[in-house]
Design an enzyme around this catalytic site. Structure first.
Site, PDB file in Angstrom:
ATOM      1  N   ARG A 233       0.847  -1.185   0.000  1.00  0.00           N
ATOM      2  CA  ARG A 233       0.000   0.000   0.000  1.00  0.00           C
ATOM      3  C   ARG A 233       0.888   1.243   0.000  1.00  0.00           C
ATOM      4  NH1 ARG A 233      -2.997  -2.974  -1.564  1.00  0.00           N
ATOM      5  NH2 ARG A 233      -4.971  -3.739  -0.747  1.00  0.00           N
ATOM      6  N   GLU A 262      -1.810   7.429  -5.873  1.00  0.00           N
ATOM      7  CA  GLU A 262      -2.309   6.594  -6.960  1.00  0.00           C
ATOM      8  C   GLU A 262      -3.824   6.521  -7.073  1.00  0.00           C
ATOM      9  OE1 GLU A 262      -2.767   2.014  -5.770  1.00  0.00           O
ATOM     10  OE2 GLU A 262      -0.732   2.725  -5.660  1.00  0.00           O
ATOM     11  N   HIS A 294       0.480  -0.392  -9.954  1.00  0.00           N
ATOM     12  CA  HIS A 294      -0.313  -1.285  -9.104  1.00  0.00           C
ATOM     13  C   HIS A 294      -0.732  -2.536  -9.880  1.00  0.00           C
ATOM     14  CE1 HIS A 294      -2.982  -1.146  -5.288  1.00  0.00           C
ATOM     15  NE2 HIS A 294      -2.714  -2.399  -5.613  1.00  0.00           N
TER      16      HIS A 294
END
Length: 329
Positions: A233, A262, A294
């Site tokens: 994360r 993000e 990601h």
């Protein structure tokens, strides 16, 4: 049972449609719009919604979903730090997730980032395409006989630990709940891990305790020339402190699949837009930083597992079965 699927991409629909015949009576409506306060009203007339880690499921959104009569939130991911669980419990809305879709997919991507950032393969590829075969700026370091520090030894962390062990590395780890039956790593304190690791790979959830786990203080404890990788994360790292550390030559290489900014950018083509913040551009400007969007989960096997578990969660809710993947406060 009707589910509104927010933020759908072509690959999402492909994998869900492939498995849907095995779950009759559960239908999905796929829409490109992601879940925000402005789009929550689209859930009217549905029994539940399906969302991803980049959705906004804060208090105002949860209130709106309750107004629309939603009783089920299917998270097609492991993380749920974007979900207001307190309000969900208040309204009796069940939140189910996919706790383990393919730990190896994320761990393998983490090692890919290590190798890319360390050996500058992304830069070498571009240089070769331009007929530049000089080696300047491409020197890396051996991983063999170095120390890998794994922060968080859940399924993904353990998969990464095994990969590092396969590279001939000594593996140490930090976890609040250590698994003392493991014989391929050694548990140490977080301070010792920061102080002695040549490679630090983050594999823990984002909580109040882990928010900005990597900050000015923890960076100062690290070895000079450490390699840092984050596939968990973005909020685990204080970006401004990371940038300061990069500028101070603290890191030999940094690999990031996740980052603090993000949420609004992830999975979107922003190539023809002017971004409102310069943080990502600053990170990309450093020659020893490798970034991806990601995509650690993005394998055929992982997406199949995500679709299957999400459908199983929906069926369990519909049939009144035990909700083994329920997220609670």
């Amino acid at each position: 049972m009707k589910i509104l699927f927010y933020g759908a991409k072509d690959y999402d629909q492909h994998f869900f449609d492939k498995l849907a015949p095995e779950y009759p009576g559960i239908t999905f409506k796929f829409i490109e719009a992601n879940l925000y306060e402005e789009t929550a009203s689209l859930a009217g007339g549905y029994d539940g919604i399906c969302a991803f880690v980049n959705a906004d499921i804060s208090t105002p959104v949860m209130e709106s979903l309750h107004t629309q009569g939603i009783k089920l939130i299917l998270m097609r991911c492991a993380g749920y730090n974007n979900v207001d669980l307190k309000t969900a419990e208040k309204y009796g809305i069940k939140v189910l997730r996919v706790p383990g879709y393919s730990p190896e997919a994320v761990a393998e991507h983490a090692m890919a980032l290590v190798l890319t950032a360390n050996r500058h393969t992304h830069k070498a590829y571009i240089k070769c395409r331009e007929n530049n075969f000089a080696l300047n700026g491409l020197m890396g370091v051996n991983l063999f006989h170095k120390t890998a520090g794994i922060v968080g030894t859940g399924k993904i962390g353990l998969a990464m630990a095994r990969i590092c062990r396969g590279f001939g590395m000594r593996v140490i780890a930090y976890d609040l709940y250590p698994n003392k039956e493991l014989d391929f790593l050694e548990y140490v304190s977080l301070d010792e891990l920061l102080r002695t690791s040549d490679l630090i790979s983050l594999h823990c959830p984002l909580t109040e305790e882990t928010h900005h786990l990597i900050n000015e203080e923890s960076i100062a404890k690290m070895k000079d020339g450490v390699i840092l990788v984050n596939t968990s994360r973005g909020g685990l790292i204080c970006t401004e402190d990371l940038i300061a550390g990069i500028r101070d030559h603290k890191f030999f290489a940094v690999g990031l699949d996740v980052y603090e900014e993000e949420s609004e950018l992830v999975y979107e083509d922003m190539s023809e837009r002017i971004l409102q913040s310069s943080t990502i551009q600053r990170l990309l400007s450093f020659p020893n930083v490798a970034m991806t969007s990601h995509q650690g989960f993005f394998t055929d096997e992982a997406l199949t597992n995500i679709a299957e578990t999400t459908l199983q969660n929906a069926a369990a809710f519909r049939d009144g079965l035990i909700l083994k993947n329920e997220v609670k406060l």
